[in-house]
Design a protein around this motif. Structure first.
Motif, PDB file in Angstrom:
ATOM      1  N   THR A   1      48.911  41.911  43.708  1.00  0.00           N
ATOM      2  CA  THR A   1      47.876  41.996  44.743  1.00  0.00           C
ATOM      3  C   THR A   1      47.232  43.377  44.803  1.00  0.00           C
ATOM      4  OG1 THR A   1      49.662  42.505  46.297  1.00  0.00           O
ATOM      5  CG2 THR A   1      48.880  40.220  46.246  1.00  0.00           C
ATOM      6  N   HIS A   2      45.980  43.399  45.163  1.00  0.00           N
ATOM      7  CA  HIS A   2      45.246  44.643  45.372  1.00  0.00           C
ATOM      8  C   HIS A   2      45.350  45.067  46.827  1.00  0.00           C
ATOM      9  CE1 HIS A   2      42.599  44.704  41.530  1.00  0.00           C
ATOM     10  NE2 HIS A   2      43.896  44.747  41.283  1.00  0.00           N
ATOM     11  N   ALA A   3      45.037  46.331  47.100  1.00  0.00           N
ATOM     12  CA  ALA A   3      45.126  46.855  48.467  1.00  0.00           C
ATOM     13  C   ALA A   3      44.218  46.073  49.412  1.00  0.00           C
ATOM     14  CB  ALA A   3      44.754  48.338  48.470  1.00  0.00           C
ATOM     15  N   GLU A   4      42.975  45.860  48.987  1.00  0.00           N
ATOM     16  CA  GLU A   4      42.010  45.150  49.841  1.00  0.00           C
ATOM     17  C   GLU A   4      42.454  43.706  50.055  1.00  0.00           C
ATOM     18  OE1 GLU A   4      41.650  46.773  46.945  1.00  0.00           O
ATOM     19  OE2 GLU A   4      39.593  47.385  46.643  1.00  0.00           O
ATOM     20  N   GLN A   5      42.968  43.126  48.983  1.00  0.00           N
ATOM     21  CA  GLN A   5      43.481  41.752  49.019  1.00  0.00           C
ATOM     22  C   GLN A   5      44.662  41.658  49.986  1.00  0.00           C
ATOM     23  OE1 GLN A   5      44.869  40.661  45.114  1.00  0.00           O
ATOM     24  NE2 GLN A   5      45.333  38.552  45.685  1.00  0.00           N
TER      25      GLN A   5
ATOM     26  N   PRO B   1      38.376  38.941  41.819  1.00  0.00           N
ATOM     27  CA  PRO B   1      38.085  40.332  42.180  1.00  0.00           C
ATOM     28  C   PRO B   1      37.834  40.499  43.670  1.00  0.00           C
ATOM     29  CG  PRO B   1      36.760  39.628  40.295  1.00  0.00           C
ATOM     30  CD  PRO B   1      37.402  38.396  40.866  1.00  0.00           C
ATOM     31  N   CYS B   2      38.103  41.699  44.176  1.00  0.00           N
ATOM     32  CA  CYS B   2      37.958  41.944  45.612  1.00  0.00           C
ATOM     33  C   CYS B   2      36.493  41.919  46.065  1.00  0.00           C
ATOM     34  CB  CYS B   2      38.627  43.265  45.985  1.00  0.00           C
ATOM     35  SG  CYS B   2      40.410  43.225  45.669  1.00  0.00           S
ATOM     36  N   VAL B   3      35.555  42.241  45.146  1.00  0.00           N
ATOM     37  CA  VAL B   3      34.140  42.127  45.539  1.00  0.00           C
ATOM     38  C   VAL B   3      33.851  40.677  45.913  1.00  0.00           C
ATOM     39  CG1 VAL B   3      31.782  42.113  44.616  1.00  0.00           C
ATOM     40  CG2 VAL B   3      33.218  44.131  44.302  1.00  0.00           C
TER      41      VAL B   3
ATOM     42  N   PRO C   1      36.127  48.591  45.511  1.00  0.00           N
ATOM     43  CA  PRO C   1      36.624  47.245  45.210  1.00  0.00           C
ATOM     44  C   PRO C   1      36.328  46.843  43.766  1.00  0.00           C
ATOM     45  CG  PRO C   1      35.451  47.268  47.303  1.00  0.00           C
ATOM     46  CD  PRO C   1      35.183  48.595  46.644  1.00  0.00           C
ATOM     47  N   CYS C   2      37.265  46.131  43.181  1.00  0.00           N
ATOM     48  CA  CYS C   2      37.110  45.695  41.788  1.00  0.00           C
ATOM     49  C   CYS C   2      36.072  44.589  41.678  1.00  0.00           C
ATOM     50  CB  CYS C   2      38.447  45.220  41.230  1.00  0.00           C
ATOM     51  SG  CYS C   2      39.172  43.807  42.098  1.00  0.00           S
ATOM     52  N   PHE C   3      35.377  44.575  40.531  1.00  0.00           N
ATOM     53  CA  PHE C   3      34.411  43.494  40.256  1.00  0.00           C
ATOM     54  C   PHE C   3      34.958  42.587  39.158  1.00  0.00           C
ATOM     55  CE2 PHE C   3      32.375  44.355  36.091  1.00  0.00           C
ATOM     56  CZ  PHE C   3      33.109  45.495  35.754  1.00  0.00           C
ATOM     57  N   MET C   4      36.008  43.058  38.478  1.00  0.00           N
ATOM     58  CA  MET C   4      36.656  42.259  37.428  1.00  0.00           C
ATOM     59  C   MET C   4      38.097  42.755  37.334  1.00  0.00           C
ATOM     60  SD  MET C   4      35.437  41.744  33.524  1.00  0.00           S
ATOM     61  CE  MET C   4      36.000  43.313  32.906  1.00  0.00           C
ATOM     62  N   ARG C   5      39.028  41.866  37.053  1.00  0.00           N
ATOM     63  CA  ARG C   5      40.433  42.257  36.951  1.00  0.00           C
ATOM     64  C   ARG C   5      40.985  41.765  35.613  1.00  0.00           C
ATOM     65  NH1 ARG C   5      43.284  40.829  42.692  1.00  0.00           N
ATOM     66  NH2 ARG C   5      45.111  41.441  41.433  1.00  0.00           N
ATOM     67  N   LEU C   6      41.648  42.664  34.895  1.00  0.00           N
ATOM     68  CA  LEU C   6      42.200  42.273  33.575  1.00  0.00           C
ATOM     69  C   LEU C   6      43.161  41.095  33.718  1.00  0.00           C
ATOM     70  CD1 LEU C   6      42.741  45.691  31.768  1.00  0.00           C
ATOM     71  CD2 LEU C   6      40.890  44.032  31.473  1.00  0.00           C
TER      72      LEU C   6
HETATM   73 ZN   LIG Z   1      40.570  44.384  43.728  1.00  0.00          ZN
END
Ligand SMILES: [Zn+2]
Ligand SMILES: Nc1nc(=O)c(N)c(NC[C@H](O)[C@H](O)[C@H](O)COP(=O)(O)O)[nH]1
Length: 164
Positions: free
Chosen positions: A53-57, A100-102, A90-95
């Motif tokens: 998980t991402h921080a924003e997520q 993505p958070c956007v 915020p990320c626009f793409m995630r490996l």
């Molecule tokens: Zn993200």
């Protein structure tokens, strides 16, 4: 004022320091704030919530659990002056291929008015991050809160193999 933004960005950076270092992501901290009442609605850091998980997520997952609503329906309960602080944009793409958070922010409609970021995402994983443009095209302001770039990046990249 800039002073308030720095205060929240500092809090977000303290959260980022809780994130377990990993070579394949950034250690990020994020806060969802009701800007009208100056209250923190949710806080989060990378890998805080279950899974990759991402921080924003993590902020959104915690709100989703608190309100017993699916994440994509949180727009209905967020105050009208909700803003997001995140140490890395915020990320626009995630490996990993995760959403993505956007996209997570956009699907909440007009709920999040402004995203305050501490740094633009470095190009290491996904090249130029054009997420800011997507947010602005949807009427969401993206504001760079300057002055903490060096320490934000040091924390963000702790788990990375240092070249040289
Ligand atoms: Zn993200
Ligand atoms: N804003 C932001 N918040 C985070 O919590 C986080 N970890 C990143 N990192 C962005 C980076 O581009 C992705 O971490 C990689 O693209 C790998 O993707 P995963 O994280 O494994 O899904 N960015």
């Amino acid at each position: 004022s800039h002073h308030d933004h720095i205060g929240y960005m500092r809090q977000a950076l303290e959260l980022a320091r809780k994130s377990p270092p990993k070579p394949t992501n950034y250690r990020v901290g994020a806060l969802l704030v009701d800007a009208k009442t100056n209250t923190i609605l949710a806080s989060g850091y990378t890998l805080e919530c279950e899974g990759n998980t991402h921080a924003e997520q993590s902020c959104l997952i915690k709100l989703s659990e608190a309100h017993k609503l699916p994440e994509e329906e949180l727009g209905a309960i967020l105050p009208e002056d909700t803003v997001l602080y995140t140490t890395v944009e915020p990320c626009f793409m995630r490996l990993s291929g995760n959403l993505p958070c956007v996209q997570r922010i956009l699907r909440l409609g007009k709920a999040i008015k402004t995203v305050y970021v501490g740094v633009k995402e470095p190009e290491k994983f996904v090249g130029e991050n054009n997420g800011r443009r997507q947010l602005e095209d949807a009427g969401i302001m993206v504001v760079l809160v300057e002055g903490m770039e060096k320490e934000i990046l040091e924390v963000a990249t702790t788990g990375h193999i240092k070249e040289g």
